[in-house]
Design a protein around this motif. Structure first.
Motif, PDB file in Angstrom:
ATOM      1  N   ARG A  50      -5.800  -1.484   7.385  1.00 35.16           N
ATOM      2  CA  ARG A  50      -5.863  -0.048   7.228  1.00 35.16           C
ATOM      3  C   ARG A  50      -4.921   0.572   8.482  1.00 35.16           C
ATOM      4  NH1 ARG A  50     -11.655   1.741   7.569  1.00 35.16           N
ATOM      5  NH2 ARG A  50     -11.755  -0.200   8.908  1.00 35.16           N
ATOM      6  N   GLU A 110      -1.244   1.473   7.352  1.00 40.74           N
ATOM      7  CA  GLU A 110      -1.471   2.999   6.844  1.00 40.74           C
ATOM      8  C   GLU A 110      -1.182   3.865   7.993  1.00 40.74           C
ATOM      9  OE1 GLU A 110      -1.049   3.996   3.608  1.00 40.74           O
ATOM     10  OE2 GLU A 110      -1.357   1.895   2.766  1.00 40.74           O
ATOM     11  N   ASP A 132       2.092  -4.700   1.344  1.00 40.54           N
ATOM     12  CA  ASP A 132       2.261  -3.459   0.671  1.00 40.54           C
ATOM     13  C   ASP A 132       3.668  -3.472   0.610  1.00 40.54           C
ATOM     14  OD1 ASP A 132       2.285  -1.062  -0.468  1.00 40.54           O
ATOM     15  OD2 ASP A 132       0.216  -0.651   0.474  1.00 40.54           O
ATOM     16  N   HIS A 161       5.162  -0.139   1.999  1.00 36.89           N
ATOM     17  CA  HIS A 161       5.461  -0.106   3.394  1.00 36.89           C
ATOM     18  C   HIS A 161       6.872  -0.849   3.555  1.00 36.89           C
ATOM     19  CE1 HIS A 161       1.056  -0.447   4.361  1.00 36.89           C
ATOM     20  NE2 HIS A 161       1.033   0.661   3.714  1.00 36.89           N
TER      21      HIS A 161
END
Length: 523
Positions: free
Chosen positions: A425, A428, A458, A461
């Motif tokens: 996380r 993010e 991800d 990203h």
């Protein structure tokens, strides 16, 4: 009868020969062993002044197979090298280092002092010269504050991480003083020379050492008689010659010991002692407060023991659990966490890791202690960043623990690349730093590196990183950060690959950047 005549003739020949050339010619040559990790002025001066007919010179680092071979001391020990004088030259802050690719830590020396193969190098020398800052520093108060001492060390060429290590040992209650450590390592050496504060560089010490060796030729020509007569007495010639420096002298502590295993770290390493007895001994040391002095050895031992679950017996587990239940041990170690100041961050991190390894603290308690050390509620400065990245901390940061404003500080983002928390996380939280409106390119570049170190999978990203390539007039460090990170991800996203192909077609004067683009597209 014939044998008796031959023996008489041989005796007569020996008498005539020794009368002509002197008995000293039959004496074995002596060895000066050198460990040159920084300046070579000291070694050159010893070679210049000591008679080559009587003295051999052996550079121990030459036993390395190549510049990446860290086993040069072990190889030197295996060759059964015997040193009459040992000269070590390098920067020092718990570890000797310098221009050489090799390093020599106090832990390396302590381990060698427990190894009978290393006796010729560690226990045979009659004189040991330790040319480096603080090699014989005590725990006495210095005229400077820790922060002032830090500045002096950094101005003297030490990195922030190296200076932090020196100050932590010099000013805290953590570990023995370097003077005590060296006295225990070179336990049979009557004369150990070093410095109790910042030592002179090779160039600075050169005229002083030259004067001493010039005036001491008679002593080194009759070395055996000299050391036997002087023993542990102060070497007034040496101390006077270097009086403008922080020169100091000590002697080996084993002169008062029965055997080498009286040294705690040797007892822990001894193959003669059962693991259960070692763990009980560790509990005794930690309860008395003495275990703090050899905490790194204790950690290494526990790591090795627990790494083999098959050999880690129930009795050993129970002995280790007893340490975890010992409140006195917990108090002794936890008190070190009260040291105030960012300079102690690496020290306190190591203490927390030790508490966790010894099962004195649970994982959750260790995490709470780490949080207090990190002080996430306060802004991260470059100084704090350097301390944290030098500490080799192990802490599982979570996104919930980190205030939003920390993610917009370059120093904190760099810390993330050092600590590498597992919580995905956090990645993010870094994405806003990649947006086109973010004008702080240093923050942006380090956020790219952080996403690489955190191994984000991800695809969005990856795309956010690739879109940075559309920014006109990117500085080289930014292009390098982006191209390198994309080369590690090798994304399958068509849009990511299109942006990389476009950048590759535009070309770049930097070959490394172009190579990274090509690697990023490779299957």
């Amino acid at each position: 009868m014939r044998v008796q005549i031959q023996l008489r003739l041989l005796a007569t020949f020996f008498f005539l020969l020794t009368s002509l050339v002197g008995l000293s010619s039959f004496a074995a040559s002596k060895n000066v062993c050198t460990i040159t990790l920084n300046s070579d002025e000291e070694m050159i001066l010893f070679k210049k002044h000591l008679n080559p007919a009587d003295w051999n010179f052996i550079e121990l680092t030459h036993n390395a197979l190549n510049e990446h071979d860290n086993q040069w001391l072990k190889k030197s020990c295996e060759k059964q090298i015997k040193c009459d004088v040992l000269v070590v030259s390098g920067h020092f802050g718990g570890t000797f280092f310098g221009k050489s690719p090799f390093r020599l830590s106090t832990e390396d020396l302590e381990a060698a002092s427990c190894d009978s193969q290393c006796s010729g190098i560690i226990h045979e020398p009659k004189e040991v010269f330790l040319f480096g800052c603080n090699t014989l520093a005590s725990k006495d108060k210095d005229r400077r504050t820790p922060e002032e001492y830090m500045r002096v060390l950094i101005e003297d060429g030490f990195s922030q991480a190296q200076a932090s290590q020196i100050v932590s040992f010099r000013y805290s209650g953590f570990g023995d003083s370097f003077k005590t450590k060296m006295s225990q390592i070179f336990a049979k050496t009557p004369r150990i020379y070093g410095f109790n504060s910042i030592g002179p560089s090779g160039k600075t010490v050169e005229p002083y050492l030259n004067r001493y060796l010039e005036n001491s030729k008679a002593e080194y020509n009759q070395f055996d008689q000299y050391v036997q007569k002087q023993s542990t007495k102060k070497n007034t010639k040496f101390l006077e010659a270097l009086k403008k420096t922080s020169v100091d002298q000590a002697f080996g502590s084993l002169l008062n010991m029965k055997n080498v295993e009286e040294k705690p770290y040797c007892y822990i390493r001894s193959p003669k002692v059962a693991h259960v007895e070692k763990i009980k001994y560790i509990e005794k040391l930690l309860s008395s407060g003495d275990g703090i002095k050899i905490l790194s050895h204790i950690q290494n031992y526990i790591h090795t023991l627990k790494a083999d679950p098959i050999q880690f017996t129930e009795k050993e587990k129970q002995a280790l659990e007893n340490i975890g239940r010992n409140e006195k041990i917990k108090t002794n170690l936890m008190n070190l966490l009260n040291l105030d100041g960012v300079i102690y961050i690496p020290l306190k991190a190591n203490v927390v890791n030790a508490l966790r390894d010894l099962e004195v603290l649970t994982q959750n308690d260790a995490l709470s202690a780490m949080n207090r050390i990190l002080q996430l509620n306060k802004p991260f400065t470059e100084e704090k960043q350097n301390y944290l990245c030098s500490s080799r901390m192990q802490v599982n940061l979570t996104a919930d623990m980190i205030p939003e404003e920390r993610f917009r500080e370059a120093a904190f983002v760099i810390v993330l690349t050092c600590l590498v928390p597992a919580d995905q996380r956090i990645t993010e939280k870094l994405l806003p730093n990649l947006a086109p409106e973010q004008t702080d390119l240093f923050l942006k570049a380090n956020s790219v590196y952080a996403l690489h170190r955190l191994q984000t999978k991800d695809e969005s990203h990856h795309l956010a990183i690739a879109k940075i390539l559309e920014t006109p007039d990117l500085p080289l460090y930014m292009k390098f950060a982006v191209s390198y990170t994309l080369s590690q991800f090798k994304s399958k996203n068509p849009e990511v690959r299109r942006l990389i192909t476009q950048a590759l077609q535009k070309g770049d004067s930097n070959a490394a950047v172009m190579n990274h683009y090509s690697q990023a597209l490779a299957n």
